[in-house]
Design a protein around this motif. Structure first.
Motif, PDB file in Angstrom:
ATOM      1  N   HIS A  25       0.835  -1.209   0.000  1.00 39.99           N
ATOM      2  CA  HIS A  25       0.000   0.000   0.000  1.00 39.99           C
ATOM      3  C   HIS A  25       0.868   1.256   0.000  1.00 39.99           C
ATOM      4  N   GLN A  26       1.895   1.269   0.842  1.00 40.72           N
ATOM      5  CA  GLN A  26       2.748   2.455   0.960  1.00 40.72           C
ATOM      6  C   GLN A  26       3.573   2.691  -0.297  1.00 40.72           C
ATOM      7  N   LEU A  39       2.694   2.000  -3.366  1.00 42.90           N
ATOM      8  CA  LEU A  39       1.804   2.597  -4.358  1.00 42.90           C
ATOM      9  C   LEU A  39       1.516   4.061  -4.030  1.00 42.90           C
ATOM     10  N   ALA A  40       1.364   4.365  -2.745  1.00 46.15           N
ATOM     11  CA  ALA A  40       1.119   5.756  -2.353  1.00 46.15           C
ATOM     12  C   ALA A  40       2.315   6.637  -2.691  1.00 46.15           C
ATOM     13  N   THR A  44      10.375  12.829 -10.253  1.00 50.64           N
ATOM     14  CA  THR A  44      10.341  11.376 -10.184  1.00 50.64           C
ATOM     15  C   THR A  44      10.392  10.946  -8.726  1.00 50.64           C
ATOM     16  N   ALA A  85       4.759   6.042  -4.953  1.00 51.66           N
ATOM     17  CA  ALA A  85       4.938   6.142  -6.400  1.00 51.66           C
ATOM     18  C   ALA A  85       3.961   7.135  -7.017  1.00 51.66           C
ATOM     19  N   GLY A  86       2.790   7.273  -6.402  1.00 53.34           N
ATOM     20  CA  GLY A  86       1.785   8.205  -6.907  1.00 53.34           C
ATOM     21  C   GLY A  86       2.130   9.664  -6.703  1.00 53.34           C
ATOM     22  N   LEU A  87       3.208   9.956  -5.978  1.00 57.74           N
ATOM     23  CA  LEU A  87       3.622  11.345  -5.759  1.00 57.74           C
ATOM     24  C   LEU A  87       4.400  11.918  -6.935  1.00 57.74           C
ATOM     25  N   ALA A  88       4.806  11.078  -7.870  1.00 56.57           N
ATOM     26  CA  ALA A  88       5.549  11.564  -9.029  1.00 56.57           C
ATOM     27  C   ALA A  88       4.671  12.494  -9.869  1.00 56.57           C
ATOM     28  N   ASP A  89       5.335  13.410 -10.573  1.00 55.22           N
ATOM     29  CA  ASP A  89       4.624  14.348 -11.451  1.00 55.22           C
ATOM     30  C   ASP A  89       5.462  14.537 -12.708  1.00 55.22           C
TER      31      ASP A  89
END
Length: 365
Positions: free
Chosen positions: A198-199, A201-202, A214, A204-208
């Motif tokens: 879970h962590q 994925l959370a 990255t 990795a979702g901070l990338a923009d």
């Protein structure tokens, strides 16, 4: 110059080997003494050996920044010996960045006259490849008040100067669960592997991608045996950003991670390691370099933004104008095909000497 580069390359200096780095510092000191006519200050911090030449007695105006440690372990020369063949120089650390260090010595020797090097500091650190844990404060102290920091790291592809470097943050996320027998009573456990997923994925979702940010989960470990609900998991995170606002955004978000599973806990360590080197920090120096390159007949220059960091991030981070990638032209940093194009060495050294002279003369060109 090729002889000097060979002397440094065959002196293996892996960052984590304190004795090897200390021995390398002695070789660098002797080489600098021969070219500059002065001994350096040897500065040992946390067992790591750095060297500093402060030329002249005037106020510090220009900082030349280099490092003599490498990523290559002792014994690498056996498989990758120093050689020069058909205009290509090879050997561990030749590109990153022992050629750049030799260029600094020769550029200063070319200037020769004391008034042309007065106020110049050459700082050669011994832990850059580790993230400069002992030398960061030293670098920032030397850079404060200088008109420019010139970094002798190798160039980008095609010889481009590095006018922008991403800032770096590094984290370790540790997940705490509760062990139980995986076959008999898994419901009594809190599965740290599942929570870690879970962590990850959370994070990795901070990338923009649009912002050039990255956020990459890297090293991962969890659990102890195949029949036990894991009580702990951990993973490392590598973050690269173009500006300070993005570095702050990601830092805030990583520190705000909360567990998904009841009974789990999340612990975050680490943080920003190097601030970004933004284009605004390098713009004026890059224009000066372009002007000098044109005058020397070795232009036009090109510029590149890169994801890798250097000690130039530190000098830019405290507000000192910084130009990076002034060292060797070639490729293969940290790789078996590491190499330097020998024809570019004298040209880039001439550019470095001209740029130092321009800055110490106070030209507005």
């Amino acid at each position: 110059m090729l002889g000097d580069i060979e002397r440094l390359v065959v002196t293996e200096s892996p960052s984590a080997d304190l004795a090897a780095v200390a021995h390398s510092a002695g070789v660098v000191a002797a080489l600098g003494r021969a070219h500059l006519g002065a001994d350096p200050e040897l500065i040992v911090l946390d067992g790591r050996t750095h060297l500093r030449w402060r030329l002249g007695s005037g106020p510090r105006r220009v900082l030349l920044l280099a490092h003599h440690d490498t990523v290559w372990p002792l014994g690498t020369l056996a498989a990758h010996p120093f050689e020069v063949r058909e205009g290509v120089l090879r050997g561990p650390g030749c590109f990153d960045m022992k050629t750049g260090l030799v260029m600094a010595f020769h550029a200063l020797a070319v200037l020769a006259a004391p008034d042309r090097t007065d106020g110049v500091t050459l700082l050669v650190t011994g832990d850059e490849e580790l993230g400069s844990p002992s030398s960061r404060e030293l670098i920032e102290t030397e850079a404060r008040g200088c008109a420019a920091a010139l970094v002798l790291e190798a160039s980008a592809d095609g010889g481009a100067l590095k006018t922008e470097r991403k800032g770096v943050s590094r984290y370790e996320v540790t997940v705490h669960g509760r062990a139980a027998h995986a076959g008999l009573e898994p419901e009594r456990g809190v599965n740290a592997t599942v929570e870690t997923a879970h962590q990850i994925l959370a994070v990795a979702g901070l990338a923009d991608a649009a912002a050039g940010t990255t956020v990459v989960p890297t090293v991962l470990a969890a659990g102890t045996t195949t029949n036990t609900v894991p009580a702990q998991g951990r993973f490392a995170v590598d973050v690269r950003v173009r500006d300070a606002a993005e570095q702050d955004r990601v830092d805030t978000a990583v520190r705000a991670l909360r567990p998904v599973l009841e009974g789990a806990a999340v612990e975050v360590t680490g943080g920003p390691n190097r601030p970004p080197l933004q284009r605004t920090s390098s713009a004026l120096l890059y224009r000066r370099a372009q002007h000098r390159a044109t005058g020397l007949g070795i232009g036009p220059l090109s510029a590149a933004a890169v994801g890798g960091a250097s000690d130039g991030n530190f000098t830019a981070g405290i507000g000192t104008p910084t130009l990076d990638g002034l060292g060797a032209v070639g490729g293969g940093a940290h790789a078996d095909h590491e190499h330097v194009l020998t024809a570019e060495i004298p040209r880039r050294t001439a550019l470095l000497a001209a740029l130092i002279h321009d800055l110490t003369e106070g030209s507005n060109r």
